[in-house]
Design a protein around this motif. Structure first.
Motif, PDB file in Angstrom:
ATOM      1  N   ASN A 113       0.779  -1.219  -0.154  1.00  0.00           N
ATOM      2  CA  ASN A 113      -0.040  -0.143  -0.099  1.00  0.00           C
ATOM      3  C   ASN A 113       0.852   1.431   0.144  1.00  0.00           C
ATOM      4  O   ASN A 113       0.393   2.174  -0.657  1.00  0.00           O
ATOM      5  CB  ASN A 113      -0.857  -0.141   1.128  1.00  0.00           C
ATOM      6  CG  ASN A 113      -2.101  -1.104   1.101  1.00  0.00           C
ATOM      7  OD1 ASN A 113      -2.277  -1.648   0.231  1.00  0.00           O
ATOM      8  ND2 ASN A 113      -2.579  -1.544   2.291  1.00  0.00           N
ATOM      9  N   ALA A 114       1.761   1.141   0.866  1.00  0.00           N
ATOM     10  CA  ALA A 114       2.958   2.391   0.935  1.00  0.00           C
ATOM     11  C   ALA A 114       3.632   2.628  -0.324  1.00  0.00           C
ATOM     12  O   ALA A 114       3.821   3.582  -0.840  1.00  0.00           O
ATOM     13  CB  ALA A 114       3.855   2.326   1.952  1.00  0.00           C
TER      14      ALA A 114
ATOM     15  N   ARG B 182       2.415   1.683  -3.347  1.00  0.00           N
ATOM     16  CA  ARG B 182       1.677   2.160  -4.274  1.00  0.00           C
ATOM     17  C   ARG B 182       1.363   3.763  -4.237  1.00  0.00           C
ATOM     18  O   ARG B 182       1.046   4.619  -5.310  1.00  0.00           O
ATOM     19  CB  ARG B 182       0.246   1.384  -4.445  1.00  0.00           C
ATOM     20  CG  ARG B 182       0.239  -0.102  -4.760  1.00  0.00           C
ATOM     21  CD  ARG B 182       0.336   0.091  -6.433  1.00  0.00           C
ATOM     22  NE  ARG B 182      -0.891   0.534  -6.826  1.00  0.00           N
ATOM     23  CZ  ARG B 182      -1.211   0.923  -7.993  1.00  0.00           C
ATOM     24  NH1 ARG B 182      -0.292   1.302  -8.702  1.00  0.00           N
ATOM     25  NH2 ARG B 182      -2.452   1.339  -8.237  1.00  0.00           N
ATOM     26  N   GLU B 183       1.298   4.198  -2.965  1.00  0.00           N
ATOM     27  CA  GLU B 183       1.009   5.390  -2.699  1.00  0.00           C
ATOM     28  C   GLU B 183       2.343   6.288  -3.329  1.00  0.00           C
ATOM     29  O   GLU B 183       2.005   7.455  -3.998  1.00  0.00           O
ATOM     30  CB  GLU B 183       0.729   5.778  -1.264  1.00  0.00           C
ATOM     31  CG  GLU B 183      -0.610   5.324  -0.593  1.00  0.00           C
ATOM     32  CD  GLU B 183      -1.706   6.026  -1.607  1.00  0.00           C
ATOM     33  OE1 GLU B 183      -1.699   7.407  -1.446  1.00  0.00           O
ATOM     34  OE2 GLU B 183      -2.291   5.376  -2.039  1.00  0.00           O
ATOM     35  N   GLU B 184       3.387   5.992  -3.198  1.00  0.00           N
ATOM     36  CA  GLU B 184       4.571   6.611  -3.672  1.00  0.00           C
ATOM     37  C   GLU B 184       4.662   6.543  -5.002  1.00  0.00           C
ATOM     38  O   GLU B 184       4.917   7.643  -5.842  1.00  0.00           O
ATOM     39  CB  GLU B 184       5.826   5.905  -3.210  1.00  0.00           C
ATOM     40  CG  GLU B 184       7.080   6.301  -3.693  1.00  0.00           C
ATOM     41  CD  GLU B 184       7.376   7.782  -2.999  1.00  0.00           C
ATOM     42  OE1 GLU B 184       8.343   8.477  -3.733  1.00  0.00           O
ATOM     43  OE2 GLU B 184       6.539   8.388  -2.215  1.00  0.00           O
TER      44      GLU B 184
ATOM     45  N   LYS C 203       2.054   6.552  -7.259  1.00  0.00           N
ATOM     46  CA  LYS C 203       1.032   7.350  -7.700  1.00  0.00           C
ATOM     47  C   LYS C 203       1.676   9.071  -7.478  1.00  0.00           C
ATOM     48  O   LYS C 203       1.241   9.672  -8.489  1.00  0.00           O
ATOM     49  CB  LYS C 203      -0.360   7.312  -6.825  1.00  0.00           C
ATOM     50  CG  LYS C 203      -1.280   6.209  -6.840  1.00  0.00           C
ATOM     51  CD  LYS C 203      -2.276   6.034  -6.050  1.00  0.00           C
ATOM     52  CE  LYS C 203      -2.955   4.770  -6.148  1.00  0.00           C
ATOM     53  NZ  LYS C 203      -4.115   4.549  -5.105  1.00  0.00           N
ATOM     54  N   LYS C 204       2.273   9.312  -6.415  1.00  0.00           N
ATOM     55  CA  LYS C 204       2.861  10.503  -6.286  1.00  0.00           C
ATOM     56  C   LYS C 204       3.882  10.879  -7.286  1.00  0.00           C
ATOM     57  O   LYS C 204       3.902  11.866  -7.916  1.00  0.00           O
ATOM     58  CB  LYS C 204       3.536  10.593  -4.681  1.00  0.00           C
ATOM     59  CG  LYS C 204       4.185  11.751  -4.545  1.00  0.00           C
ATOM     60  CD  LYS C 204       5.040  11.743  -3.343  1.00  0.00           C
ATOM     61  CE  LYS C 204       5.929  12.748  -2.977  1.00  0.00           C
ATOM     62  NZ  LYS C 204       6.871  12.919  -1.789  1.00  0.00           N
TER      63      LYS C 204
ATOM     64  N   THR D  28      -9.445  -0.574  -1.144  1.00  0.00           N
ATOM     65  CA  THR D  28     -10.285   0.633  -0.432  1.00  0.00           C
ATOM     66  C   THR D  28     -11.642   0.560  -0.639  1.00  0.00           C
ATOM     67  O   THR D  28     -12.151   1.680  -0.457  1.00  0.00           O
ATOM     68  CB  THR D  28      -9.498   1.770  -0.907  1.00  0.00           C
ATOM     69  OG1 THR D  28      -9.541   2.181  -2.113  1.00  0.00           O
ATOM     70  CG2 THR D  28      -8.064   1.859  -0.413  1.00  0.00           C
TER      71      THR D  28
ATOM     72  N   PRO E  38      -4.362   9.491   5.170  1.00  0.00           N
ATOM     73  CA  PRO E  38      -3.118   8.824   4.388  1.00  0.00           C
ATOM     74  C   PRO E  38      -3.585   7.299   4.097  1.00  0.00           C
ATOM     75  O   PRO E  38      -4.555   7.035   5.220  1.00  0.00           O
ATOM     76  CB  PRO E  38      -2.138   8.974   5.143  1.00  0.00           C
ATOM     77  CG  PRO E  38      -2.309   9.169   6.669  1.00  0.00           C
ATOM     78  CD  PRO E  38      -3.728   9.871   6.683  1.00  0.00           C
ATOM     79  N   ARG E  39      -2.973   6.621   3.413  1.00  0.00           N
ATOM     80  CA  ARG E  39      -3.250   5.261   3.120  1.00  0.00           C
ATOM     81  C   ARG E  39      -3.044   3.974   4.052  1.00  0.00           C
ATOM     82  O   ARG E  39      -3.836   3.104   4.285  1.00  0.00           O
ATOM     83  CB  ARG E  39      -2.616   4.885   1.884  1.00  0.00           C
ATOM     84  CG  ARG E  39      -2.826   3.378   1.451  1.00  0.00           C
ATOM     85  CD  ARG E  39      -4.277   3.175   0.842  1.00  0.00           C
ATOM     86  NE  ARG E  39      -4.689   1.761   0.437  1.00  0.00           N
ATOM     87  CZ  ARG E  39      -5.241   0.954   1.353  1.00  0.00           C
ATOM     88  NH1 ARG E  39      -5.082   1.131   2.552  1.00  0.00           N
ATOM     89  NH2 ARG E  39      -5.223  -0.369   0.620  1.00  0.00           N
ATOM     90  N   THR E  40      -1.606   4.126   4.579  1.00  0.00           N
ATOM     91  CA  THR E  40      -1.568   2.748   5.411  1.00  0.00           C
ATOM     92  C   THR E  40      -1.685   2.903   6.917  1.00  0.00           C
ATOM     93  O   THR E  40      -1.955   4.267   7.418  1.00  0.00           O
ATOM     94  CB  THR E  40       0.112   2.322   5.238  1.00  0.00           C
ATOM     95  OG1 THR E  40       0.893   3.502   5.765  1.00  0.00           O
ATOM     96  CG2 THR E  40       0.609   2.495   3.631  1.00  0.00           C
TER      97      THR E  40
ATOM     98  N   GLN F 114       0.895   5.026   8.532  1.00  0.00           N
ATOM     99  CA  GLN F 114       0.738   6.527   8.051  1.00  0.00           C
ATOM    100  C   GLN F 114      -0.410   7.269   8.836  1.00  0.00           C
ATOM    101  O   GLN F 114      -0.434   8.304   9.459  1.00  0.00           O
ATOM    102  CB  GLN F 114       0.448   6.979   6.525  1.00  0.00           C
ATOM    103  CG  GLN F 114       1.677   6.622   5.735  1.00  0.00           C
ATOM    104  CD  GLN F 114       1.328   6.480   4.246  1.00  0.00           C
ATOM    105  OE1 GLN F 114       0.262   6.298   3.845  1.00  0.00           O
ATOM    106  NE2 GLN F 114       2.493   6.646   3.604  1.00  0.00           N
TER     107      GLN F 114
END
Length: 341
Positions: free
Chosen positions: A62-63, A65-67, A69-70, A250, A273-275, A278
């Motif tokens: 998950n972390a 994937r967030e990075e 996307k950023k 999600t 935030p996602r995780t 976080q």
């Protein structure tokens, strides 16, 4: 994020079949190999262990994937800036007049423009104007073009760096995804090694354990004392009861643990935030004695598993693969901390 292993869960935890095919697929050694056949309890423990081991890489995925996307957003914005600045450079070239004409005619840059771009622009322009080699209009255009060319070079370097990082995160996400899916596939194989009768008994044991501990995934509506955003978050969470856990999800049809808490508070207008880690870092910590409905609960540690307090010593959470969003006693897992969005 951390890779802490959580303690052995209480016996109430049930094992679901993960959509196993009706026919059992035997993965056990043949009789001629004389290997001992694992008991149903041993299979149950092995499957539970695999599910637990999948949780840490799920949050890691998950972390990542967030990075990812950023980085993608940054690269897209950088490419948009490059396109705009390239248009500005093209317009400036058109304004330069004879110099631009010479550039296009020769297929290269006019020697005087090349000197300007490769040397000290101010020094070049001062001398060129003194010698009458360029007009004020051309000098201004050349200065502007030199500045935009420099910005273009910097932006292209930045985008190249972002794209390289993006590829690295994509590769890491793929590895982590393979790790999770490998553990889940192994769990499915173990469950498939049981007979239909054994799986039916396991399901019955699950229901018995849940009844004994007060866990329930039956549809219900929140009717507690929460108000405002906390109530909106809990209303959403209760509407998900019975929906399956799915790693990396999600919603709207399935959730992992931090996916459920994030979606619930998002329905209340609060962006989390996602995780798990976080969300733990972002929230205002509250003591167990000060818990209010809607607070986020962290079990085991700050990185592995979370849910939402619903009041009366209970919490709602997305448990793990093979189970559904459910309400459980707050102390059915080791309480670590709580935060208030």
């Amino acid at each position: 994020m951390g890779t802490h292993r959580r303690p052995k869960p209480p016996s109430r935890t049930r094992i679901a079949t993960l959509g196993i095919a009706a026919g059992a697929v035997s993965l056990l050694p043949t009789q001629s190999q004389a290997a001992p056949k694992p008991t149903m309890d041993e299979v149950r423990k092995q499957v539970e262990k695999l599910y637990e081991e999948a949780e840490a890489p799920t949050e890691e995925y998950n972390a990542i994937r967030e990075e990812q996307k950023k980085l993608q957003r940054e690269a897209d914005r950088g490419q948009d800036r490059i396109a705009r600045k390239q248009e500005e450079v093209n317009e400036l070239r058109a304004k330069i007049g004879p110099l631009a004409t010479a550039q296009y005619r020769s297929g290269g840059i006019d020697p005087s423009v090349q000197l300007f771009l490769s040397g000290d622009p101010d020094d070049y322009l001062d001398k060129a104007q003194m010698m009458g080699r360029t007009s004020d209009r051309q000098a201004d255009a050349l200065r502007a073009m030199q500045s935009k060319q420099r910005e273009l070079t910097q932006d292209r370097a930045a985008v190249t760096k972002r794209l390289k990082s993006l590829e690295e995160t994509r590769a890491k996400a793929a590895e982590t995804k393979d790790e999770v899916q490998g553990k889940l596939a192994e769990a499915r194989k173990l469950l498939n090694s049981l007979t239909v009768q054994q799986r039916a008994k396991m399901e019955a044991d699950q229901e018995r354990d849940d009844a004994a501990t007060g866990a329930s995934d039956t549809a219900a509506s929140y009717n507690g004392p929460a108000s405002g955003r906390a109530k909106a978050a809990l209303d959403f969470a209760y509407a998900q009861l019975g929906k399956p856990y799915e790693w990396g999800s999600t919603g709207p049809n399935s959730f992992d643990c931090s996916g459920l808490t994030g979606a619930s508070w998002r329905a209340a207008g609060v962006s989390l935030p996602r995780t798990v880690q976080q969300q733990y870092d972002a929230g205002r910590k509250v003591a167990k004695s000060d818990l209010q409905p809607g607070d986020i609960i962290y079990w085991y540690n700050s990185t592995q598993h979370n849910g939402m307090y619903v009041g009366n010593g209970k919490a709602i959470h997305a448990p793990r693969t093979g189970k559904n969003v459910e309400i459980v006693p707050l102390d059915s897992m080791p309480f670590f901390a709580a935060s208030r969005p």
